[in-house]
Design an enzyme around this catalytic site. Structure first.
Site, PDB file in Angstrom:
ATOM      1  N   ASP A 128      -3.772   2.276  -5.284  1.00 59.17           N
ATOM      2  CA  ASP A 128      -2.262   1.951  -4.566  1.00 59.17           C
ATOM      3  C   ASP A 128      -1.800   0.714  -3.720  1.00 59.17           C
ATOM      4  OD1 ASP A 128      -3.679   2.716  -2.278  1.00 59.17           O
ATOM      5  OD2 ASP A 128      -2.387   4.447  -1.866  1.00 59.17           O
ATOM      6  N   GLU A 129      -3.004  -0.289  -4.227  1.00 62.29           N
ATOM      7  CA  GLU A 129      -2.555  -1.207  -3.129  1.00 62.29           C
ATOM      8  C   GLU A 129      -2.662  -3.153  -4.173  1.00 62.29           C
ATOM      9  OE1 GLU A 129      -5.442  -1.915   0.143  1.00 62.29           O
ATOM     10  OE2 GLU A 129      -6.765  -0.687  -1.873  1.00 62.29           O
ATOM     11  N   ASP A 133       0.939  -0.965  -0.432  1.00 61.27           N
ATOM     12  CA  ASP A 133       0.046  -0.005   0.212  1.00 61.27           C
ATOM     13  C   ASP A 133       1.045   0.706   0.112  1.00 61.27           C
ATOM     14  OD1 ASP A 133      -2.698   0.596   1.394  1.00 61.27           O
ATOM     15  OD2 ASP A 133      -1.656   2.224   1.013  1.00 61.27           O
TER      16      ASP A 133
HETATM   17  P1  TTP Z   1      -5.684   4.532   0.894  1.00 57.08           P
HETATM   18  O1  TTP Z   1      -4.451   3.948   1.113  1.00 57.08           O
HETATM   19  O2  TTP Z   1      -6.418   4.145   2.127  1.00 57.08           O
HETATM   20  O3  TTP Z   1      -4.736   6.296   1.752  1.00 57.08           O
HETATM   21  P2  TTP Z   1      -2.817   6.903   1.022  1.00 57.08           P
HETATM   22  O4  TTP Z   1      -2.214   6.120   0.701  1.00 57.08           O
HETATM   23  O5  TTP Z   1      -3.426   8.475   1.187  1.00 57.08           O
HETATM   24  O6  TTP Z   1      -2.854   7.136   2.955  1.00 57.08           O
HETATM   25  P3  TTP Z   1      -2.239   5.840   3.819  1.00 57.08           P
HETATM   26  O7  TTP Z   1      -1.668   4.298   2.528  1.00 57.08           O
HETATM   27  O8  TTP Z   1       0.090   6.420   3.916  1.00 57.08           O
HETATM   28  O9  TTP Z   1      -2.918   5.982   5.103  1.00 57.08           O
HETATM   29  O10 TTP Z   1      -6.128   5.916  -1.218  1.00 57.08           O
HETATM   30  C1  TTP Z   1      -5.031   6.352  -1.595  1.00 57.08           C
HETATM   31  C2  TTP Z   1      -5.838   6.785  -2.703  1.00 57.08           C
HETATM   32  O11 TTP Z   1      -6.880   6.965  -2.680  1.00 57.08           O
HETATM   33  C3  TTP Z   1      -5.424   7.831  -1.541  1.00 57.08           C
HETATM   34  O12 TTP Z   1      -3.943   8.956  -1.760  1.00 57.08           O
HETATM   35  C4  TTP Z   1      -6.442   8.959  -2.043  1.00 57.08           C
HETATM   36  C5  TTP Z   1      -7.896   8.396  -2.989  1.00 57.08           C
HETATM   37  N1  TTP Z   1      -8.288   8.391  -1.711  1.00 57.08           N
HETATM   38  C6  TTP Z   1      -9.893   8.714  -1.578  1.00 57.08           C
HETATM   39  O13 TTP Z   1      -9.768   9.622  -2.656  1.00 57.08           O
HETATM   40  N2  TTP Z   1     -10.321   8.680  -0.994  1.00 57.08           N
HETATM   41  C7  TTP Z   1     -10.654   8.156   0.065  1.00 57.08           C
HETATM   42  O14 TTP Z   1     -11.576   8.339   1.191  1.00 57.08           O
HETATM   43  C8  TTP Z   1      -9.360   7.269   0.590  1.00 57.08           C
HETATM   44  C9  TTP Z   1      -9.697   6.232   1.792  1.00 57.08           C
HETATM   45  C10 TTP Z   1      -8.639   7.344   0.078  1.00 57.08           C
HETATM   46 MG    MG Z   2      -2.293   4.192   0.709  1.00 58.17          MG
END
Ligand code: TTP
Ligand code: MG
Length: 370
Positions: A126-127, A8
């Protein structure tokens, strides 16, 4: 032995914006809607870690984020830099990250005839999950995990967090454990100890409602939850209770769903035995490559292409590509041959080769495959 990893990206959208603006390093950043001086509509897509310290996260209303930033500013802290989302860009970066991961997995076809594909499943922008069972041990899997992290930093200047466990469930929880820039390994004999102290909310699928129901049974941690019988969980949670009973024990046998390799293009290139500018020598290479591609496409299960890319490398290593997108998709070998030769001729004369340089390599690629 099954070894599954989950990757992730850290504060993904915000990190992409941050790397393009090095002067923002260390500053709080929120990516999402325009705050319009506190009157904006919409929400934050994501915040980087400094902005999270102000209480800003994904889905925080943008006006609320603005207020939190103002409060911080009044305390003498740096205000949040608000940036509007550029989704296309994140999609492009995402594809690059996925292909980096892919390139570390065994089963990457060495040539186009090899069918076996590595087990990798992208689950969001992103995962992804990927199967590292081929490593044979958690120690080796850890090494691959850190190589992938290093590669992502070197190639994309971004950090990722990886969790490795005996199944998808544990891998996912492990990747959430040491964010950002973490690598958490949970071998089978440590699963129960690892899960024990964590909040039940860490189990994917346990949201605020389930958390509340469990809290009424005095269940807060996974260890608390394990004291409940399967029957009890079923009576409180319904059908899902049985699944939760297994998840509380770190059990999960869901498969990593294998997808097609990320790149939807097929190409071939060859360095000539000798640099040449003779049509008689060069043309058969280009024509043979075009013919081969149609064969590879069939083997990969594609019926048509729409874009043709021709690459030429001159003796001095200058490399030029020209592409042509057809009005309609086609699977015809003859059409490909005709276009490729048309595209190739200008390289033999002044049009594309004013210096009359000899050619060292030719390549043909087809894209937009269906
Ligand atoms: P996440 O992996 O949930 O968040 P992140 O990568 O920003 O932070 P981390 O993993 O370090 O906690 O989500 C990935 C991307 O998806 C995030 O950068 C932006 C997008 N996203 C949204 O647009 N809305 C949301 O509610 C979430 C959870 C994510
Ligand atoms: Mg993330």
């Amino acid at each position: 032995m099954r070894i599954i990893a989950h990757l992730d990206m850290d504060a993904f959208f915000a990190s992409v914006e941050e790397r393009e603006r090095p002067y923002l390093k260390g500053q709080p950043i929120a990516v999402g809607a325009d705050p319009q001086g506190g009157k904006g509509r919409g929400v934050v897509s994501t915040a980087n870690y400094p902005a999270r310290e102000y209480g800003i996260r994904s889905a925080t209303p943008i006006r609320k984020a603005w207020e939190l930033s103002e409060q911080a500013r009044k305390k003498g802290l740096p205000p949040v830099v608000f940036i509007s989302s550029g989704f296309r860009k994140y999609g492009d970066v995402s594809a690059k990250i996925m292909s980096i991961v892919f390139s570390h997995l065994r089963g990457v076809p060495k040539n186009l005839f090899e069918k076996e594909s590595p087990a990798m499943e992208q689950v969001s922008v992103d995962e992804c999950y990927f199967d590292l069972s081929f490593a044979g041990s958690f120690k080796k899997a850890e090494e691959i995990g850190s190589k992938i992290k290093k590669d992502v930093v070197e190639k994309e200047h971004l950090t990722a967090t990886i969790g490795i466990g005996p199944n998808k469930l544990v891998a996912k929880i492990a990747s959430d454990f040491e964010k950002p820039d973490g690598l958490t390994i949970v071998p089978p004999d440590q699963v129960l100890n690892f899960l024990q102290p964590l909040s039940v909310r860490k189990i994917p699928g346990v949201g605020p409602k389930a958390e509340e129901k469990l809290a009424r049974l005095r269940v807060r941690t996974i260890a608390d939850g394990r004291k409940l019988s399967e029957e009890k969980l079923k009576s409180v949670m319904g059908k899902w209770g049985s699944e939760l009973y297994r998840k509380l024990r770190g059990e999960d046998d869901s498969p990593v769903v294998v997808e097609a390799p990320p790149a939807k293009s097929i190409g071939e290139q060859e360095t000539l035995p000798e640099d040449s500018l003779s049509m008689k020598v060069l043309l058969p290479y280009v024509e043979r490559q075009a013919k081969n591609l149609i064969g590879y496409m069939g083997k990969e299960g594609f019926k048509t292409f729409r874009t043709i890319v021709l690459t030429v490398r001159f003796a001095d290593f200058e490399t030029v590509s020209r592409s042509r997108t057809l009005p309609e998709p086609t699977g015809s070998a003859e059409t490909l041959r005709r276009h490729v030769t048309q595209m190739f001729f200008p390289f033999l004369d002044r049009q594309e080769n004013p210096g009359k340089k000899k050619i060292r390599l030719v390549g043909v690629r087809v894209e937009k495959l269906l």
